[in-house]
Design a protein around this motif. Structure first.
Motif, PDB file in Angstrom:
ATOM      1  N   MET A 188      -0.892 -12.174  -6.835  1.00 54.97           N
ATOM      2  CA  MET A 188      -1.441 -11.496  -8.001  1.00 54.97           C
ATOM      3  C   MET A 188      -2.100 -10.180  -7.598  1.00 54.97           C
ATOM      4  O   MET A 188      -2.801 -10.094  -6.606  1.00 54.97           O
ATOM      5  CB  MET A 188      -2.474 -12.415  -8.663  1.00 54.97           C
ATOM      6  N   GLN A 189      -1.840  -9.154  -8.381  1.00 58.79           N
ATOM      7  CA  GLN A 189      -2.508  -7.865  -8.191  1.00 58.79           C
ATOM      8  C   GLN A 189      -3.317  -7.565  -9.443  1.00 58.79           C
ATOM      9  O   GLN A 189      -2.786  -7.599 -10.553  1.00 58.79           O
ATOM     10  CB  GLN A 189      -1.489  -6.743  -7.953  1.00 58.79           C
ATOM     11  N   ASP A 190      -4.581  -7.280  -9.266  1.00 62.38           N
ATOM     12  CA  ASP A 190      -5.498  -7.044 -10.381  1.00 62.38           C
ATOM     13  C   ASP A 190      -5.649  -5.539 -10.610  1.00 62.38           C
ATOM     14  O   ASP A 190      -6.108  -4.812  -9.725  1.00 62.38           O
ATOM     15  CB  ASP A 190      -6.853  -7.686 -10.058  1.00 62.38           C
ATOM     16  N   THR A 214      -7.523  -7.248  -5.003  1.00 62.72           N
ATOM     17  CA  THR A 214      -8.680  -7.357  -5.872  1.00 62.72           C
ATOM     18  C   THR A 214      -9.735  -6.384  -5.386  1.00 62.72           C
ATOM     19  O   THR A 214      -9.754  -5.964  -4.235  1.00 62.72           O
ATOM     20  CB  THR A 214      -9.273  -8.783  -5.839  1.00 62.72           C
ATOM     21  N   VAL A 245      -3.976 -17.341 -14.445  1.00 63.73           N
ATOM     22  CA  VAL A 245      -2.585 -17.023 -14.109  1.00 63.73           C
ATOM     23  C   VAL A 245      -1.806 -18.308 -13.872  1.00 63.73           C
ATOM     24  O   VAL A 245      -0.686 -18.490 -14.391  1.00 63.73           O
ATOM     25  CB  VAL A 245      -2.531 -16.117 -12.867  1.00 63.73           C
ATOM     26  N   TYR A 284      -4.861  -5.355 -16.723  1.00 59.28           N
ATOM     27  CA  TYR A 284      -3.738  -6.274 -16.588  1.00 59.28           C
ATOM     28  C   TYR A 284      -3.605  -6.715 -15.138  1.00 59.28           C
ATOM     29  O   TYR A 284      -4.211  -6.132 -14.238  1.00 59.28           O
ATOM     30  CB  TYR A 284      -2.428  -5.623 -17.051  1.00 59.28           C
ATOM     31  N   VAL A 285      -2.831  -7.777 -14.933  1.00 58.06           N
ATOM     32  CA  VAL A 285      -2.506  -8.225 -13.587  1.00 58.06           C
ATOM     33  C   VAL A 285      -0.996  -8.251 -13.450  1.00 58.06           C
ATOM     34  O   VAL A 285      -0.264  -8.424 -14.435  1.00 58.06           O
ATOM     35  CB  VAL A 285      -3.081  -9.628 -13.288  1.00 58.06           C
ATOM     36  N   ARG A 299      -1.863  -9.887  -2.625  1.00 59.27           N
ATOM     37  CA  ARG A 299      -2.899  -9.992  -3.642  1.00 59.27           C
ATOM     38  C   ARG A 299      -3.904  -8.877  -3.458  1.00 59.27           C
ATOM     39  O   ARG A 299      -4.378  -8.607  -2.365  1.00 59.27           O
ATOM     40  CB  ARG A 299      -3.578 -11.358  -3.530  1.00 59.27           C
ATOM     41  N   LEU A 307      -9.704 -15.797 -12.604  1.00 58.30           N
ATOM     42  CA  LEU A 307      -8.501 -15.066 -12.985  1.00 58.30           C
ATOM     43  C   LEU A 307      -7.260 -15.759 -12.423  1.00 58.30           C
ATOM     44  O   LEU A 307      -6.244 -15.898 -13.111  1.00 58.30           O
ATOM     45  CB  LEU A 307      -8.586 -13.630 -12.467  1.00 58.30           C
ATOM     46  N   ARG A 310      -4.983  -8.746 -19.660  1.00 60.18           N
ATOM     47  CA  ARG A 310      -6.118  -9.665 -19.559  1.00 60.18           C
ATOM     48  C   ARG A 310      -6.315 -10.436 -20.858  1.00 60.18           C
ATOM     49  O   ARG A 310      -6.655 -11.612 -20.840  1.00 60.18           O
ATOM     50  CB  ARG A 310      -7.386  -8.882 -19.251  1.00 60.18           C
ATOM     51  N   SER A 353      -0.473 -17.404  -8.247  1.00 62.30           N
ATOM     52  CA  SER A 353      -1.551 -16.417  -8.143  1.00 62.30           C
ATOM     53  C   SER A 353      -1.654 -15.804  -6.753  1.00 62.30           C
ATOM     54  O   SER A 353      -2.415 -14.855  -6.547  1.00 62.30           O
ATOM     55  CB  SER A 353      -2.893 -17.077  -8.497  1.00 62.30           C
TER      56      SER A 353
END
Length: 374
Positions: free
Chosen positions: A53-55, A27, A43, A59-60, A25, A39, A70, A50
């Motif tokens: 998840m990569q922000d 952020t 997801v 977009y993620v 992940r 966020l 997003r 999540s």
């Protein structure tokens, strides 16, 4: 994004440069944690995990190589799945491409011009998706585009990634990662491109359960044997070489996107002969007409029934109407009585199928022909 998973720990450090570790992940340190948590909840509300998840701002990335803008996260409905059957074979996301859009997908590959080998692989991937027998999927190069392919530079364990469908349209973007940590052959590039276009059509990873992912829905009719050996939609396969679609890949595609049957089949008799008409089917090259006589013979003494079906096919028909040349009589069935103990009857009907370059549709609903010669 297709990845290669390995055990965590020292092995991760040793192999990171080779693009062989799990995505973690990511952020911004400047982003408030309540925003990060919000966020993550969005997801998860779409049925995805999540944890990895990569922000990336606009977009993620989730589940490896699924990109969610997003704007789609903010408007996306809550979709979760709790499959009591456990791991299954072929899966899709909650979003699919609508019909007939799936037959008219335009792809812009000009954004891959700086990577000609990847651009060639992407072009070839389109031909493979178009060639699945009995599938309505049709993707061609051009603009304005439904899917735009381009390049980016992101974490080294990412080969490529793509959007899933939204609002009946295919995933709008596909990216090749120029900073992928491993070199790839042409066959590996092709495997990645076929895989990513699969995501734009709504296919999830076949081995999603083994990867600890979520947001997947079993495709009815496909095997339930767990890990999908040989499926191009297996995740964590960035260095796999293209070996063709598995039988389950093809079945899953035909199941989600079957060739459509003609609709609106009707019978008229403007000049005393039976004329059939139907609605046009997008992508159909021609049509075939099937005339069916179902004849039942009844021997009343032995109480014996026998039924035979006689089929007559036309050649390929262009357009959306066809004059059969058979006389209109106002009835669709006839009864013959040969003796006091024996009679037979016939019922007549027509069916229409659509012909495509990669197969023939199922029959349209039968219509009584009303052209029986009694």
């Amino acid at each position: 994004m297709q990845r290669i998973r390995v055990l965590r720990g020292i092995a991760v450090l040793a192999l990171a440069a080779l693009g062989a570790c799990d995505t973690t992940r990511s952020t911004s340190v400047l982003e408030p944690m309540d925003q990060v948590d919000d966020l993550a909840r969005q997801v998860e509300a779409m049925g995805f995990r999540s944890e990895e998840m990569q922000d990336f701002g606009e977009y993620v990335l989730v589940e490896g190589d699924i990109m969610i803008p997003r704007t789609q996260l903010r408007s996306g409905p809550s979709r979760r799945t709790n499959d009591p059957m456990g791991p299954r074979f072929q899966y899709r996301t909650s979003n699919l491409v609508g019909s007939p859009k799936v037959q008219q997908i335009t792809v812009d590959l000009s954004g891959l011009a700086s990577q000609p080998a990847w651009q060639s692989a992407a072009a070839t991937a389109l031909t493979h998706w178009n060639g699945i027998a009995g599938s309505y999927v049709r993707m061609v190069q051009g603009s304005p585009a439904d899917i735009t392919a381009g390049t980016t530079c992101t974490s080294s364990n990412t080969a490529a990634f793509a959007n899933v469908p939204s609002a009946g349209n295919p995933g709008s973007n596909l990216y090749v990662n120029t900073c992928f940590g491993s070199s790839t052959t042409d066959a590996q590039k092709l495997h990645n491109m076929v895989h990513e276009f699969g995501h734009t059509l709504g296919f999830h990873h076949s081995n999603y359960a083994q990867l600890g992912e979520s947001g997947a829905y079993h495709i009815y009719g496909t095997p339930t044997s767990g890990n999908a050996t040989g499926s191009v939609m297996n995740g964590a396969t960035a260095l796999n070489s293209w070996a063709g679609f598995s039988a389950a890949d093809a079945l899953a595609t035909r199941t989600l996107y079957p060739l459509p049957t003609p609709t609106g089949l009707a019978v008229s008799h403007p000049s005393g002969t039976v004329v059939l008409s139907w609605n046009p089917v997008v992508g159909a090259a021609s049509y075939l007409i099937r005339r069916v006589e179902e004849r039942t013979v009844n021997d009343w003494i032995s109480n014996n029934f026998q039924t035979t079906v006689t089929e007559t096919w036309s050649g390929s028909v262009s357009g959306t109407s066809y004059n059969t040349g058979n006389a209109w009589t106002g009835t669709s069935s006839c009864m013959w009585t040969y003796t006091w103990s024996y009679d037979d009857s016939s019922t007549y009907s027509y069916l229409v199928v659509a012909e495509f370059p990669n197969g023939t549709s199922a029959y349209a609903a039968s219509v009584l022909s009303e052209d029986a010669v009694c």
